[in-house]
Design a protein around this motif. Structure first.
Motif, PDB file in Angstrom:
ATOM      1  N   LYS A 140      63.792  19.166  35.162  1.00 49.24           N
ATOM      2  CA  LYS A 140      63.031  18.283  36.044  1.00 49.24           C
ATOM      3  C   LYS A 140      63.389  18.565  37.506  1.00 49.24           C
ATOM      4  O   LYS A 140      64.538  18.865  37.816  1.00 49.24           O
ATOM      5  N   PRO A 141      62.411  18.450  38.425  1.00 47.55           N
ATOM      6  CA  PRO A 141      62.685  18.681  39.842  1.00 47.55           C
ATOM      7  C   PRO A 141      63.741  17.732  40.385  1.00 47.55           C
ATOM      8  O   PRO A 141      63.775  16.553  40.026  1.00 47.55           O
ATOM      9  N   GLU A 142      64.601  18.271  41.268  1.00 50.85           N
ATOM     10  CA  GLU A 142      65.633  17.467  41.933  1.00 50.85           C
ATOM     11  C   GLU A 142      65.452  17.458  43.449  1.00 50.85           C
ATOM     12  O   GLU A 142      65.526  16.421  44.083  1.00 50.85           O
ATOM     13  N   VAL A 143      65.270  18.653  44.008  1.00 46.51           N
ATOM     14  CA  VAL A 143      65.172  18.816  45.462  1.00 46.51           C
ATOM     15  C   VAL A 143      64.021  19.761  45.762  1.00 46.51           C
ATOM     16  O   VAL A 143      63.944  20.854  45.192  1.00 46.51           O
ATOM     17  N   MET A 144      63.118  19.336  46.658  1.00 44.23           N
ATOM     18  CA  MET A 144      62.082  20.243  47.128  1.00 44.23           C
ATOM     19  C   MET A 144      62.686  21.052  48.269  1.00 44.23           C
ATOM     20  O   MET A 144      63.227  20.476  49.218  1.00 44.23           O
ATOM     21  N   VAL A 145      62.609  22.360  48.167  1.00 43.56           N
ATOM     22  CA  VAL A 145      63.141  23.261  49.184  1.00 43.56           C
ATOM     23  C   VAL A 145      61.973  24.011  49.808  1.00 43.56           C
ATOM     24  O   VAL A 145      61.187  24.644  49.100  1.00 43.56           O
ATOM     25  N   LEU A 146      61.848  23.936  51.121  1.00 45.69           N
ATOM     26  CA  LEU A 146      60.848  24.703  51.860  1.00 45.69           C
ATOM     27  C   LEU A 146      61.540  25.398  53.017  1.00 45.69           C
ATOM     28  O   LEU A 146      62.397  24.802  53.669  1.00 45.69           O
ATOM     29  N   VAL A 147      61.170  26.626  53.260  1.00 42.05           N
ATOM     30  CA  VAL A 147      61.551  27.302  54.493  1.00 42.05           C
ATOM     31  C   VAL A 147      60.249  27.577  55.220  1.00 42.05           C
ATOM     32  O   VAL A 147      59.320  28.164  54.654  1.00 42.05           O
ATOM     33  N   ILE A 148      60.167  27.084  56.454  1.00 40.96           N
ATOM     34  CA  ILE A 148      58.933  27.200  57.219  1.00 40.96           C
ATOM     35  C   ILE A 148      59.201  27.835  58.579  1.00 40.96           C
ATOM     36  O   ILE A 148      60.316  27.828  59.084  1.00 40.96           O
ATOM     37  N   ASP A 149      58.132  28.370  59.158  1.00 40.03           N
ATOM     38  CA  ASP A 149      58.136  28.819  60.547  1.00 40.03           C
ATOM     39  C   ASP A 149      57.582  27.687  61.390  1.00 40.03           C
ATOM     40  O   ASP A 149      56.498  27.166  61.097  1.00 40.03           O
ATOM     41  N   ALA A 150      58.322  27.274  62.395  1.00 44.29           N
ATOM     42  CA  ALA A 150      57.865  26.250  63.330  1.00 44.29           C
ATOM     43  C   ALA A 150      58.407  26.599  64.714  1.00 44.29           C
ATOM     44  O   ALA A 150      59.425  27.283  64.835  1.00 44.29           O
ATOM     45  N   ALA A 151      57.727  26.139  65.727  1.00 44.00           N
ATOM     46  CA  ALA A 151      58.145  26.449  67.096  1.00 44.00           C
ATOM     47  C   ALA A 151      59.529  25.892  67.408  1.00 44.00           C
ATOM     48  O   ALA A 151      60.313  26.494  68.121  1.00 44.00           O
ATOM     49  N   ASP A 152      59.817  24.714  66.832  1.00 44.36           N
ATOM     50  CA  ASP A 152      61.091  24.046  67.104  1.00 44.36           C
ATOM     51  C   ASP A 152      61.331  22.992  66.025  1.00 44.36           C
ATOM     52  O   ASP A 152      60.506  22.809  65.130  1.00 44.36           O
ATOM     53  N   ALA A 153      62.460  22.302  66.121  1.00 46.03           N
ATOM     54  CA  ALA A 153      62.816  21.285  65.123  1.00 46.03           C
ATOM     55  C   ALA A 153      61.783  20.167  65.080  1.00 46.03           C
ATOM     56  O   ALA A 153      61.478  19.639  64.006  1.00 46.03           O
ATOM     57  N   LEU A 154      61.224  19.803  66.228  1.00 48.58           N
ATOM     58  CA  LEU A 154      60.207  18.759  66.256  1.00 48.58           C
ATOM     59  C   LEU A 154      58.982  19.184  65.454  1.00 48.58           C
ATOM     60  O   LEU A 154      58.390  18.371  64.734  1.00 48.58           O
ATOM     61  N   GLY A 155      58.605  20.448  65.548  1.00 43.35           N
ATOM     62  CA  GLY A 155      57.487  20.956  64.756  1.00 43.35           C
ATOM     63  C   GLY A 155      57.767  20.875  63.267  1.00 43.35           C
ATOM     64  O   GLY A 155      56.884  20.525  62.470  1.00 43.35           O
ATOM     65  N   ALA A 156      58.990  21.178  62.867  1.00 44.80           N
ATOM     66  CA  ALA A 156      59.375  21.067  61.453  1.00 44.80           C
ATOM     67  C   ALA A 156      59.352  19.604  61.012  1.00 44.80           C
ATOM     68  O   ALA A 156      58.883  19.288  59.912  1.00 44.80           O
ATOM     69  N   GLU A 157      59.824  18.704  61.868  1.00 39.82           N
ATOM     70  CA  GLU A 157      59.801  17.274  61.553  1.00 39.82           C
ATOM     71  C   GLU A 157      58.373  16.772  61.393  1.00 39.82           C
ATOM     72  O   GLU A 157      58.071  16.010  60.470  1.00 39.82           O
ATOM     73  N   ARG A 158      57.492  17.202  62.272  1.00 38.95           N
ATOM     74  CA  ARG A 158      56.086  16.793  62.186  1.00 38.95           C
ATOM     75  C   ARG A 158      55.444  17.320  60.907  1.00 38.95           C
ATOM     76  O   ARG A 158      54.666  16.611  60.253  1.00 38.95           O
ATOM     77  N   PHE A 159      55.745  18.571  60.567  1.00 40.10           N
ATOM     78  CA  PHE A 159      55.205  19.173  59.360  1.00 40.10           C
ATOM     79  C   PHE A 159      55.575  18.338  58.129  1.00 40.10           C
ATOM     80  O   PHE A 159      54.721  17.973  57.331  1.00 40.10           O
TER      81      PHE A 159
END
Length: 89
Positions: free
Chosen positions: A47-66
């Protein structure tokens, strides 16, 4: 810049996760140009435990918004916690 996003699932999140799954997959599809890779870690029962994503974003704020707009996150019913960290290969 690349960011790792680690979202730990709530213990009782299966009903909400399944109800939102199609919206989640659509969101991932619609943002695939940002996503380097992703998927869940699984427990001993598969069963799933943790969703892991690695993304490209301009900055941490962009990752937070995503991740804030991602349906599982936005619902407030699926994840117990979310951690965002800069990532490098």
């Amino acid at each position: 810049m690349r960011f790792a996003i680690l979202c730990t699932l709530r213990k009782d999140s299966d009903p909400a996760r399944m109800a939102l799954r199609l919206r989640h997959l659509e969101y991932i599809r619609d943002h695939r140009e940002m996503i380097v890779f992703g998927g869940p870690t699984i427990d001993a029962q598969g069963k799933p435990e943790v969703m892991v994503l690695v993304i490209d974003a301009a900055d941490a704020l962009g990752a937070e918004r995503f991740i804030a707009k991602e349906p599982y996150t936005a619902s407030g019913q699926v994840f117990a916690s979310t951690v965002i960290r800069p990532w490098r290969r």
